[in-house]
Scaffold this active site. Sequence first.
Site, PDB file in Angstrom:
ATOM      1  N   TYR A 148       0.869  -1.180   0.000  1.00  0.00           N
ATOM      2  CA  TYR A 148       0.000   0.000   0.000  1.00  0.00           C
ATOM      3  C   TYR A 148       0.899   1.220   0.000  1.00  0.00           C
ATOM      4  O   TYR A 148       1.791   1.349   0.835  1.00  0.00           O
ATOM      5  CB  TYR A 148      -0.891  -0.017   1.249  1.00  0.00           C
ATOM      6  CG  TYR A 148      -1.763   1.202   1.405  1.00  0.00           C
ATOM      7  CD1 TYR A 148      -2.895   1.380   0.621  1.00  0.00           C
ATOM      8  CD2 TYR A 148      -1.462   2.176   2.358  1.00  0.00           C
ATOM      9  CE1 TYR A 148      -3.702   2.504   0.762  1.00  0.00           C
ATOM     10  CE2 TYR A 148      -2.266   3.303   2.514  1.00  0.00           C
ATOM     11  CZ  TYR A 148      -3.383   3.459   1.712  1.00  0.00           C
ATOM     12  OH  TYR A 148      -4.183   4.570   1.858  1.00  0.00           O
ATOM     13  N   ASP A 243       9.405   2.401  -0.446  1.00  0.00           N
ATOM     14  CA  ASP A 243       8.428   3.112   0.373  1.00  0.00           C
ATOM     15  C   ASP A 243       8.704   2.717   1.826  1.00  0.00           C
ATOM     16  O   ASP A 243       8.339   1.630   2.272  1.00  0.00           O
ATOM     17  CB  ASP A 243       7.010   2.705  -0.061  1.00  0.00           C
ATOM     18  CG  ASP A 243       5.932   3.394   0.755  1.00  0.00           C
ATOM     19  OD1 ASP A 243       6.263   3.985   1.811  1.00  0.00           O
ATOM     20  OD2 ASP A 243       4.762   3.328   0.357  1.00  0.00           O
ATOM     21  N   LYS A 271       4.945   9.548   8.419  1.00  0.00           N
ATOM     22  CA  LYS A 271       4.684  10.102   9.757  1.00  0.00           C
ATOM     23  C   LYS A 271       5.821   9.960  10.769  1.00  0.00           C
ATOM     24  O   LYS A 271       5.944  10.747  11.695  1.00  0.00           O
ATOM     25  CB  LYS A 271       3.426   9.443  10.310  1.00  0.00           C
ATOM     26  CG  LYS A 271       3.362   7.933  10.037  1.00  0.00           C
ATOM     27  CD  LYS A 271       1.974   7.512   9.615  1.00  0.00           C
ATOM     28  CE  LYS A 271       1.989   6.175   8.901  1.00  0.00           C
ATOM     29  NZ  LYS A 271       0.829   5.926   8.085  1.00  0.00           N
TER      30      LYS A 271
END
Length: 427
Positions: A148, A243, A271
């Site tokens: 994802y 990622d 984050k």
Amino acid sequence: MSTTLLASRSKQLAERAEAVIPGGVNSPVRALKAVGASPIYFDRADGPYLTDVDGNRYIDYVGSWGPMVLGHCHPRVLEAIESTLAHGTSFGAPCRQEVEMAELICHLVPSIEMVRMVNSGTEATMSAIRLARAFTKRDMILKFEGCYHGHADSFLAKAGSGLATLGISSCPGVPEEATKLTVTIPFNDLDAVKKAFKEHSKEIAAVILEPVVGNAGLIIPKDGFLQALREVTEKDGALLIFDEVMTGFRVALGGAQARFDIKPDLTTLGKIIGGGLPVGAYGGRKDIMEMIAPKGSVYQAGTLSGNPLAMAAGIAQLKMLQQAETYVKLNNKTELLATGLKELADKKGGMKVAHITGMITVFFTDKEVVDFEAAKKCDTEKFAKVWRKLAEKGIYWPPSQFEAAFVSTVHSSKDIEETIKAFADSI
Ligand code: HOZ
């Protein structure tokens, strides 16, 4: 259902939220739909704990989906936010903190020579793809099933996380043309990679992946898989994008690329570099990054990008992560939890445990989970039942079979023992 899950204040908030927020939540997984519960609204967090609006305390294994490596409300992070706050919250103009942050990231992440701050992981991945397409002058993207990369159009094909959780295989509103340019193949399948590169030789702009998958549950790359990707992409002239929104500064200080000793061309971060405030970043080779405007002509912008508050919180956290003992501690805590859960799996059967420093998944299956197909074969009803029982016992585990759990350095041995016992009593 438990008193916890029927708790009145959360219930009331859920009812109010349903009327004004789609599904009552601002991100789908937290609706708890997949585990047959209604959303729990939280009031505060501290160290490894979360407390909901009804006063129930949970040992937290979501950790805001990754950033809380040192637990919630670390005093240094709070101090950094408080002292910066007094100088203003956003300038829409450059600040000292963003320079310091960029220097730190370039120093700590092996492949990053230049970095651009954004506000979320989704922004980071969509910007990285645009840049890869501009650099290579190619349009196709190769991604892996179950990975994802946020909710931009190109990535919503066979994606993990919330899409897998809710069983959304293709998302309405995404033009077919957008996903046609995304080739999706199984993770850990080198033959599929080679086949894709044979079929689309010199057409693939980039291969993007979570080097350790967190969004299909935790899937560890097979030995040599990442190295082979590096070789195949280099040979074809495609870029390799890691990622590391989940794995960056978690599986090792320098992320998965440091742990597995692979240098991607571009890296996306999320984050974790904001210490819990909204942040993302993408960075990598200087010759590629210099194509971004205003140095180059690949356009990407953001008013809140590099804002002083998020930068200050992130810098404070990154500085603490550099302390030698951090990752030894994080690894020991994860091992303790994994060992207990693996013993339970051996005893009870029908359960497999995957783990790496700071991340862990309990899959309800008899077979090792090496790809998304295997993850999808897990007993999700059993997962939901166990999740509800864990919540009743004060354990906040990620509410989906297709999400990794996050361990922090401040989970105590007692917290971990309590967690293992709660699993034993819930299965
Ligand atoms: N997509 C996030 C984790 N992979 C979940 C976000 C949320 O629901 O807050």
